[in-house]
Design an enzyme around this catalytic site. Structure first.
Site, PDB file in Angstrom:
ATOM      1  N   CYS A 109      64.383-100.511 -83.359  1.00 47.72           N
ATOM      2  CA  CYS A 109      65.226-100.764 -84.654  1.00 47.72           C
ATOM      3  C   CYS A 109      65.707-101.960 -84.583  1.00 47.72           C
ATOM      4  CB  CYS A 109      66.048 -99.834 -84.754  1.00 47.72           C
ATOM      5  SG  CYS A 109      66.844 -99.291 -83.135  1.00 47.72           S
TER       6      CYS A 109
ATOM      7  N   GLU B 144      72.765 -94.513 -84.799  1.00 44.05           N
ATOM      8  CA  GLU B 144      71.812 -95.897 -84.758  1.00 44.05           C
ATOM      9  C   GLU B 144      70.926 -95.613 -85.800  1.00 44.05           C
ATOM     10  OE1 GLU B 144      73.250 -98.159 -83.138  1.00 44.05           O
ATOM     11  OE2 GLU B 144      74.607 -97.447 -81.637  1.00 44.05           O
TER      12      GLU B 144
ATOM     13  N   LYS C 203      68.224 -83.328 -77.745  1.00 40.76           N
ATOM     14  CA  LYS C 203      66.954 -82.657 -78.452  1.00 40.76           C
ATOM     15  C   LYS C 203      65.921 -84.252 -78.642  1.00 40.76           C
ATOM     16  CE  LYS C 203      65.117 -83.061 -82.663  1.00 40.76           C
ATOM     17  NZ  LYS C 203      63.653 -83.414 -82.241  1.00 40.76           N
TER      18      LYS C 203
ATOM     19  N   GLU D  14      61.740-101.364 -93.176  1.00 39.48           N
ATOM     20  CA  GLU D  14      61.512-101.741 -91.722  1.00 39.48           C
ATOM     21  C   GLU D  14      59.965-101.444 -91.434  1.00 39.48           C
ATOM     22  OE1 GLU D  14      63.740 -99.173 -89.457  1.00 39.48           O
ATOM     23  OE2 GLU D  14      64.087-100.618 -87.677  1.00 39.48           O
TER      24      GLU D  14
HETATM   25  P1  ADP Z   1      61.482 -91.522 -86.692  1.00 40.53           P
HETATM   26  O1  ADP Z   1      61.039 -92.049 -87.778  1.00 40.53           O
HETATM   27  O2  ADP Z   1      61.854 -92.590 -85.673  1.00 40.53           O
HETATM   28  O3  ADP Z   1      60.758 -90.532 -86.004  1.00 40.53           O
HETATM   29  P2  ADP Z   1      63.335 -89.378 -87.390  1.00 40.53           P
HETATM   30  O4  ADP Z   1      64.703 -89.830 -87.941  1.00 40.53           O
HETATM   31  O5  ADP Z   1      62.405 -88.905 -88.000  1.00 40.53           O
HETATM   32  O6  ADP Z   1      62.928 -90.962 -86.886  1.00 40.53           O
HETATM   33  O7  ADP Z   1      63.595 -88.899 -85.826  1.00 40.53           O
HETATM   34  C1  ADP Z   1      64.567 -88.949 -85.013  1.00 40.53           C
HETATM   35  C2  ADP Z   1      64.962 -87.489 -84.166  1.00 40.53           C
HETATM   36  O8  ADP Z   1      65.676 -86.756 -85.396  1.00 40.53           O
HETATM   37  C3  ADP Z   1      63.596 -86.935 -83.653  1.00 40.53           C
HETATM   38  O9  ADP Z   1      64.257 -86.397 -82.452  1.00 40.53           O
HETATM   39  C4  ADP Z   1      63.592 -86.052 -84.898  1.00 40.53           C
HETATM   40  O10 ADP Z   1      62.779 -84.728 -84.325  1.00 40.53           O
HETATM   41  C5  ADP Z   1      64.753 -85.598 -85.146  1.00 40.53           C
HETATM   42  N1  ADP Z   1      64.978 -85.173 -86.512  1.00 40.53           N
HETATM   43  C6  ADP Z   1      64.216 -85.272 -87.862  1.00 40.53           C
HETATM   44  N2  ADP Z   1      64.707 -84.489 -88.528  1.00 40.53           N
HETATM   45  C7  ADP Z   1      65.699 -83.899 -88.218  1.00 40.53           C
HETATM   46  C8  ADP Z   1      66.642 -82.805 -89.040  1.00 40.53           C
HETATM   47  N3  ADP Z   1      66.637 -82.562 -90.247  1.00 40.53           N
HETATM   48  N4  ADP Z   1      67.906 -82.341 -88.033  1.00 40.53           N
HETATM   49  C9  ADP Z   1      67.779 -82.691 -86.785  1.00 40.53           C
HETATM   50  N5  ADP Z   1      67.114 -83.664 -86.357  1.00 40.53           N
HETATM   51  C10 ADP Z   1      66.004 -84.167 -87.145  1.00 40.53           C
END
Ligand code: ADP
Length: 495
Positions: free
Chosen positions: A299, A265, A190, A396
């Site tokens: 990161c 990570e 995903k 960050e």
């Molecule tokens: P960033 O702030 O770097 O966008 P996120 O942690 O929000 O970091 O996003 C990293 C990945 O996790 C993306 O692919 C995002 O769509 C996914 N993501 C965000 N929320 C969820 C969730 N509740 N369950 C699964 N994946 C998620």
């Protein structure tokens, strides 16, 4: 409707077939079942580049079934067969590197040259794990009685859910999918909704390389729904994630119910420590690279630059000169080295951190505001006299802001550096070999760069201590995350 600018950019693709705007489930390119889509935008212009399916639980469940059904045949192939497929995938990524880099720049914003660098870096994980596929050795243990033989087998864990962020649209995927496929796992990726196009193009090349339908699936859209489907499934045996600490914690908690293996990570808060005895040129070059790569959106980016008193003024001046020369703009323009931030929320966060710092006594040495280009461009910024209480030191910033924190002694620097819940990357600049060892050992971090600002490579283990994560990616250690150990005891051999 796609704007003419977006169309012109897409027309630069040598192989237009690589622009995919459907998900990949069981080797078939599919829309979301309810027909809903999400827009993919170019952060440098706001142009809509494509509409991709907004998928959720049902599509993910089907992707899981397909990965589960393919696991049996893929894991039964010989290591050499899997290795050859991965090698072919690597070759295809390399021969399409310009197109992949263009997609990265279009959807993520980083300058084209940096995007090409990401393609080489990302491809290297596939090459490395194509080779590593053949080296997954087990063990034979001397038995405790003469009529027994004890073996340890390493077997693929099963179906893997891989959730990835937008800052490295290719490399964060290949460093998970490479080792997973190498050892016989099958995967549901995903990608971030901001950057799905690179992921889809890479998946298309995987199909062309002969990686079987169902071994690699790509779904995107409603992140929490997709995440829940992966977490709830008893067929998914492993979650690997790169992204924010908050989402990582949710995935870790959500994995508990089905006791999945988890690798994470997460965010960092990298200290970059410049000692009085550093080589000034090396320290400036290294800090610049560690801080401003991808406009500060990695990161492992230096988040706090700790500078010893004796070199503080000299270093601040030299860094300012170097940062003044960084050309900001659309990553497709020749000479640009600083692209836009990913979205408006990212700029607002940077503004908030800079305002917090200046309100608490920091001074703006350079930049400190939005760039005249508008959109999500922010001026490369240097803040002086920052201290550990300011937001910019606690969290960050994920943007082009270099906060300089003065310090007096080595002991103090180590204390400041470790005073955080994060523990991913750290950097030190010194000419002293004893100090290099002492400080490297004292830093509570998973990666340490000594006189070097860019240290990530597919051959070395990448990962964090403390709340920066679990597990390591890349290197011979990276494949262990996808393997289960099985102990076999053969008894009664002399009966
Ligand atoms: P960033 O702030 O770097 O966008 P996120 O942690 O929000 O970091 O996003 C990293 C990945 O996790 C993306 O692919 C995002 O769509 C996914 N993501 C965000 N929320 C969820 C969730 N509740 N369950 C699964 N994946 C998620």
């Amino acid at each position: 409707m796609m704007s003419t600018d977006a169309q012109a950019a897409i027309a630069r693709l040598r192989d237009s077939g690589l622009l995919k705007s459907k998900g990949l489930v069981g080797g078939k390119w599919v829309d979301s079942y309810d027909g809903k889509t999400v827009q993919v935008q170019n952060p440098a212009t706001g142009d809509v580049i494509a509409n991709v399916p907004c998928m959720g639980k049902r599509e993910t469940d089907d992707a899981i079934s397909s990965a589960y059904n393919t696991f049996y045949s893929w894991s039964k192939r010989t290591a050499s067969e899997r290795s050859k497929c991965l090698r072919k995938w690597y070759d295809l990524i390399v021969s399409h590197k310009e197109d992949l880099a263009l997609l990265i720049t279009l959807e993520q914003g980083k300058p084209l040259k940096e995007a090409l660098g990401e393609v080489s870096y990302g491809a290297a994980f596939i090459e490395f794990f194509a080779e590593e596929a053949k080296r997954i050795y087990g063990d034979i243990i001397p038995p405790t009685s003469s009529d027994r033989r004890l073996f340890v087998l390493k077997q693929p864990v099963g179906v893997v859910g891989a959730i990835t962020p937008w800052n490295f649209p290719l490399a964060m995927i290949t460093r998970k999918v490479g080792p997973a496929l190498a050892c016989g796992c099958t995967v549901i990726v995903k990608p971030s909704e901001y950057t799905p196009l690179t992921a889809l193009a890479a998946a298309d090349l995987a199909l062309q390389a002969g990686i079987p339908p169902g071994a690699l699936n790509v779904v995107m859209g409603n992140a929490p729904d997709i995440g829940d489907s992966l977490l709830q499934s008893t067929q998914v045996r492993k979650i690997t994630f790169t992204g924010s600490t908050a989402v990582g914690k949710k995935l870790m908690a959500g994995s508990a119910n089905t006791v999945k293996k988890v690798s994470l990570e997460l965010g960092g808060n990298a200290p970059c420590i410049v000692f009085d005895d550093a080589d000034l040129d090396v320290a400036v070059k290294g800090s610049l690279a560690a801080k401003f790569r991808n406009s500060g959106q990695t990161c492992v980016c230096a988040n706090r630059i700790l500078v010893q008193e004796g070199i503080y003024d000299e270093f601040a001046n030299a860094l300012t000169k170097a940062v003044q020369n960084l050309q900001v703009g659309n990553g497709l323009v020749e000479g640009v080295v600083q692209g836009p931030l990913i979205n408006e929320a990212a700029v607002e966060k940077v503004e908030k951190f800079v305002n917090d710092a200046t309100s608490k006594g920091a001074n703006v040495i350079l930049g400190g505001k939005r760039h005249s280009l508008g959109m999500t461009f922010y001026e490369p910024t240097i803040l002086g006299n920052v201290n550990s209480e300011m937001l910019v030191s606690r969290e960050e910033v994920f943007g082009p802001v270099a906060p300089l924190l003065p310090f007096k002694t080595e002991e103090e620097a180590i204390k400041i550096a470790n005073d955080t819940n994060a523990g991913l990357a750290a950097y030190i600049f010194t000419k002293s070999i004893p100090r290099s060892w002492r400080v490297s050992e004292a830093l509570e971090y998973g990666l340490v760069g000594v006189n070097e600002g860019l240290i990530s490579t597919e051959v070395a283990p990448f990962g964090g201590a403390k709340q920066s994560g679990l597990g390591r990616e890349g290197s011979k250690y990276g494949i262990d995350e996808y393997l289960e150990l099985k102990y076999v005891c053969m008894g009664n051999l002399e009966a």
